[in-house]
Motif scaffolding. Structure first.
Motif, PDB file in Angstrom:
ATOM      1  N   VAL A 120      88.492  39.160-120.870  1.00 33.38           N
ATOM      2  CA  VAL A 120      88.249  40.067-119.756  1.00 33.38           C
ATOM      3  C   VAL A 120      87.853  41.422-120.339  1.00 33.38           C
ATOM      4  O   VAL A 120      88.423  41.872-121.331  1.00 33.38           O
ATOM      5  CB  VAL A 120      89.483  40.180-118.826  1.00 33.38           C
ATOM      6  N   GLY A 121      86.839  42.053-119.744  1.00 32.32           N
ATOM      7  CA  GLY A 121      86.408  43.367-120.217  1.00 32.32           C
ATOM      8  C   GLY A 121      85.064  43.321-120.910  1.00 32.32           C
ATOM      9  O   GLY A 121      84.225  42.474-120.611  1.00 32.32           O
ATOM     10  N   ASP A 122      84.868  44.239-121.874  1.00 26.93           N
ATOM     11  CA  ASP A 122      83.554  44.356-122.509  1.00 26.93           C
ATOM     12  C   ASP A 122      83.580  44.302-124.028  1.00 26.93           C
ATOM     13  O   ASP A 122      82.616  44.735-124.669  1.00 26.93           O
ATOM     14  CB  ASP A 122      82.843  45.632-122.040  1.00 26.93           C
ATOM     15  N   CYS A 123      84.668  43.795-124.630  1.00 26.58           N
ATOM     16  CA  CYS A 123      84.525  43.356-126.014  1.00 26.58           C
ATOM     17  C   CYS A 123      83.612  42.132-125.988  1.00 26.58           C
ATOM     18  O   CYS A 123      83.480  41.470-124.959  1.00 26.58           O
ATOM     19  CB  CYS A 123      85.878  43.002-126.628  1.00 26.58           C
ATOM     20  N   ARG A 124      82.972  41.845-127.103  1.00 26.82           N
ATOM     21  CA  ARG A 124      82.082  40.682-127.140  1.00 26.82           C
ATOM     22  C   ARG A 124      82.539  39.682-128.193  1.00 26.82           C
ATOM     23  O   ARG A 124      83.041  40.055-129.254  1.00 26.82           O
ATOM     24  CB  ARG A 124      80.648  41.109-127.433  1.00 26.82           C
ATOM     25  N   VAL A 125      82.312  38.397-127.878  1.00 29.22           N
ATOM     26  CA  VAL A 125      82.591  37.312-128.813  1.00 29.22           C
ATOM     27  C   VAL A 125      81.296  36.529-129.007  1.00 29.22           C
ATOM     28  O   VAL A 125      80.637  36.141-128.033  1.00 29.22           O
ATOM     29  CB  VAL A 125      83.705  36.388-128.285  1.00 29.22           C
ATOM     30  N   TYR A 126      80.931  36.344-130.270  1.00 26.60           N
ATOM     31  CA  TYR A 126      79.715  35.624-130.636  1.00 26.60           C
ATOM     32  C   TYR A 126      80.078  34.414-131.501  1.00 26.60           C
ATOM     33  O   TYR A 126      81.113  34.398-132.177  1.00 26.60           O
ATOM     34  CB  TYR A 126      78.780  36.500-131.470  1.00 26.60           C
ATOM     35  N   ARG A 127      79.168  33.428-131.499  1.00 27.28           N
ATOM     36  CA  ARG A 127      79.191  32.352-132.500  1.00 27.28           C
ATOM     37  C   ARG A 127      77.963  32.536-133.392  1.00 27.28           C
ATOM     38  O   ARG A 127      76.843  32.705-132.901  1.00 27.28           O
ATOM     39  CB  ARG A 127      79.141  30.976-131.829  1.00 27.28           C
ATOM     40  N   ARG A 159      75.986  34.728-127.984  1.00 30.95           N
ATOM     41  CA  ARG A 159      77.096  35.413-127.306  1.00 30.95           C
ATOM     42  C   ARG A 159      77.761  34.436-126.353  1.00 30.95           C
ATOM     43  O   ARG A 159      77.084  33.795-125.542  1.00 30.95           O
ATOM     44  CB  ARG A 159      76.588  36.643-126.560  1.00 30.95           C
ATOM     45  N   ILE A 160      79.088  34.343-126.402  1.00 30.73           N
ATOM     46  CA  ILE A 160      79.817  33.393-125.561  1.00 30.73           C
ATOM     47  C   ILE A 160      80.761  34.102-124.595  1.00 30.73           C
ATOM     48  O   ILE A 160      81.572  33.457-123.941  1.00 30.73           O
ATOM     49  CB  ILE A 160      80.586  32.356-126.411  1.00 30.73           C
ATOM     50  N   SER A 161      80.684  35.421-124.512  1.00 30.34           N
ATOM     51  CA  SER A 161      81.493  36.179-123.555  1.00 30.34           C
ATOM     52  C   SER A 161      80.575  36.978-122.641  1.00 30.34           C
ATOM     53  O   SER A 161      79.419  37.256-122.973  1.00 30.34           O
ATOM     54  CB  SER A 161      82.457  37.120-124.279  1.00 30.34           C
ATOM     55  N   GLU A 162      81.100  37.353-121.487  1.00 27.56           N
ATOM     56  CA  GLU A 162      80.355  38.148-120.509  1.00 27.56           C
ATOM     57  C   GLU A 162      80.940  39.553-120.465  1.00 27.56           C
ATOM     58  O   GLU A 162      82.159  39.736-120.545  1.00 27.56           O
ATOM     59  CB  GLU A 162      80.450  37.500-119.128  1.00 27.56           C
ATOM     60  N   ASP A 163      80.074  40.575-120.327  1.00 26.82           N
ATOM     61  CA  ASP A 163      80.533  41.951-120.172  1.00 26.82           C
ATOM     62  C   ASP A 163      80.900  42.182-118.705  1.00 26.82           C
ATOM     63  O   ASP A 163      80.048  42.074-117.827  1.00 26.82           O
ATOM     64  CB  ASP A 163      79.437  42.946-120.578  1.00 26.82           C
ATOM     65  N   HIS A 164      82.149  42.531-118.456  1.00 28.79           N
ATOM     66  CA  HIS A 164      82.589  42.764-117.078  1.00 28.79           C
ATOM     67  C   HIS A 164      82.417  44.246-116.735  1.00 28.79           C
ATOM     68  O   HIS A 164      83.387  45.005-116.620  1.00 28.79           O
ATOM     69  CB  HIS A 164      84.043  42.318-116.909  1.00 28.79           C
ATOM     70  N   LEU A 182      95.257  50.400-118.998  1.00 30.82           N
ATOM     71  CA  LEU A 182      94.104  49.508-118.939  1.00 30.82           C
ATOM     72  C   LEU A 182      93.612  49.158-120.334  1.00 30.82           C
ATOM     73  O   LEU A 182      93.535  50.006-121.217  1.00 30.82           O
ATOM     74  CB  LEU A 182      92.952  50.168-118.162  1.00 30.82           C
ATOM     75  N   THR A 183      93.232  47.886-120.505  1.00 29.69           N
ATOM     76  CA  THR A 183      92.635  47.456-121.770  1.00 29.69           C
ATOM     77  C   THR A 183      91.758  46.231-121.532  1.00 29.69           C
ATOM     78  O   THR A 183      91.975  45.467-120.593  1.00 29.69           O
ATOM     79  CB  THR A 183      93.712  47.121-122.824  1.00 29.69           C
ATOM     80  N   THR A 184      90.763  46.073-122.365  1.00 30.01           N
ATOM     81  CA  THR A 184      90.029  44.819-122.432  1.00 30.01           C
ATOM     82  C   THR A 184      90.758  43.908-123.409  1.00 30.01           C
ATOM     83  O   THR A 184      91.541  44.380-124.241  1.00 30.01           O
ATOM     84  CB  THR A 184      88.594  45.038-122.927  1.00 30.01           C
ATOM     85  N   VAL A 185      90.506  42.622-123.355  1.00 29.79           N
ATOM     86  CA  VAL A 185      91.080  41.704-124.342  1.00 29.79           C
ATOM     87  C   VAL A 185      90.215  40.458-124.444  1.00 29.79           C
ATOM     88  O   VAL A 185      89.713  39.947-123.438  1.00 29.79           O
ATOM     89  CB  VAL A 185      92.544  41.335-123.999  1.00 29.79           C
ATOM     90  N   LYS A 187      84.479  46.647-114.449  1.00 35.90           N
ATOM     91  CA  LYS A 187      84.868  46.149-113.132  1.00 35.90           C
ATOM     92  C   LYS A 187      86.006  45.139-113.232  1.00 35.90           C
ATOM     93  O   LYS A 187      86.607  44.788-112.219  1.00 35.90           O
ATOM     94  CB  LYS A 187      83.668  45.534-112.412  1.00 35.90           C
ATOM     95  N   ARG A 188      86.285  44.659-114.440  1.00 35.43           N
ATOM     96  CA  ARG A 188      87.432  43.797-114.683  1.00 35.43           C
ATOM     97  C   ARG A 188      88.072  44.184-116.003  1.00 35.43           C
ATOM     98  O   ARG A 188      87.392  44.374-117.002  1.00 35.43           O
ATOM     99  CB  ARG A 188      87.009  42.319-114.734  1.00 35.43           C
ATOM    100  N   ALA A 189      89.396  44.343-115.992  1.00 36.01           N
ATOM    101  CA  ALA A 189      90.147  44.680-117.207  1.00 36.01           C
ATOM    102  C   ALA A 189      91.608  44.326-116.980  1.00 36.01           C
ATOM    103  O   ALA A 189      92.056  44.163-115.833  1.00 36.01           O
ATOM    104  CB  ALA A 189      90.005  46.164-117.553  1.00 36.01           C
ATOM    105  N   LEU A 190      92.346  44.226-118.042  1.00 32.40           N
ATOM    106  CA  LEU A 190      93.784  43.977-117.939  1.00 32.40           C
ATOM    107  C   LEU A 190      94.460  45.258-117.428  1.00 32.40           C
ATOM    108  O   LEU A 190      94.244  46.334-117.985  1.00 32.40           O
ATOM    109  CB  LEU A 190      94.338  43.596-119.320  1.00 32.40           C
ATOM    110  N   GLY A 191      95.237  45.138-116.357  1.00 32.93           N
ATOM    111  CA  GLY A 191      95.916  46.276-115.766  1.00 32.93           C
ATOM    112  C   GLY A 191      95.168  46.924-114.623  1.00 32.93           C
ATOM    113  O   GLY A 191      95.715  47.787-113.936  1.00 32.93           O
TER     114      GLY A 191
END
Length: 250
Positions: free
Chosen positions: A119-126, A134-139, A101-104, A151-155
């Motif tokens: 997908v996941g809980d890394c964050r992306v900001y502008r 913040r332009i990403s959502e924490d899953h 499992l990993t976030t990406v 609740k959502r991740a790769l794998g």
């Protein structure tokens, strides 16, 4: 004029025995950069799975190797979606009975536009005009005590659902990709303060990572910063995106 970027990265293990975060920056030759763009990605392997570090590193390796081999007719979002769906299947099949499992968060900058797959809980900001967006959502689950459970991740599931965002680039803006070991310890106010006080990207990336551990983060901490020094010319792919948004003629 071609798209002009500056970038920096920093990562630290912290109290953990292994760094299960991964960062990737791909700056291809000018012709390929014009057609496919620049790829920047961050992944945070889940420590409770069979091998979170392998999951994170293999995901970014697959993206870096395969994205630039996708057909020219595919949009950026389509290419990222297909590659990450294939990687999701690989992670599920290669965990020795347990899923890997990993976030990406993968960001492609091309011409005058950006595309984010997440997908996941890394964050992306502008970061632009001293404003942090913040332009990403924490899953993660919203229940008390579950805020760091994905609740959502790769794998994680056979049916992978990715978030996509596409938009126009702005001269001088900076994209900030952070693992949860940074943003959870610092918060948006402190992150904005560091970006304001550290205009040099290398200094800002190092300060974000070090400040997170000084603030008590027990996790790996990673930061990837990308600044748009000059927006490029619109590509054919950009033009096709605009055409898709037009209403059908009567």
């Amino acid at each position: 004029m071609a798209l002009q970027l500056s970038f920096a990265e920093a990562s630290a293990t912290g109290p953990r025995a292994e760094n299960q975060d991964a960062l990737r920056l791909v700056t291809p030759a000018p012709a390929l950069a014009a057609s496919k763009g620049f790829l920047f990605a961050i992944a945070d392997g889940v420590s409770q799975c069979a091998d979170g570090g392998l999951a994170a590193r293999s995901t970014l390796q697959a993206l870096a190797l395969d994205y630039y081999a996708t057909p020219e007719t595919w949009s950026v979002a389509q290419a990222l979606d297909r590659l990450l769906l294939a990687q999701n299947r690989w992670l599920q099949a290669n965990g020795g009975g347990q899923p890997l499992l990993t976030t990406v968060s993968a960001l492609v900058l091309r011409g005058r536009r950006f595309t984010l797959a997440h997908v996941g809980d890394c964050r992306v900001y502008r970061w632009h005009a001293e404003t942090l967006q913040r332009i990403s959502e924490d899953h993660v689950w919203d229940q008390p005590g579950m805020q760091h459970v994905l609740k959502r991740a790769l794998g994680l599931d056979q049916h992978l659902v990715l978030d996509f965002l596409d938009g126009e680039l702005r001269d001088g803006e900076c994209f900030v990709l952070l693992s949860d070991g940074v943003w959870a310890a610092l918060g948006d106010t402190a992150i904005a303060g560091i970006l304001r006080d550290q205009p040099d990207l290398n200094s800002a990336a190092l300060t974000l990572v070090n400040a997170a551990h000084l603030a008590g983060s027990q996790d790996n901490a990673s930061a990837l910063l990308v600044r748009v020094d000059a927006v490029g010319e619109a590509s054919l792919g950009d033009a096709l995106i605009h055409l898709q948004q037009w209403p059908l003629p009567p």
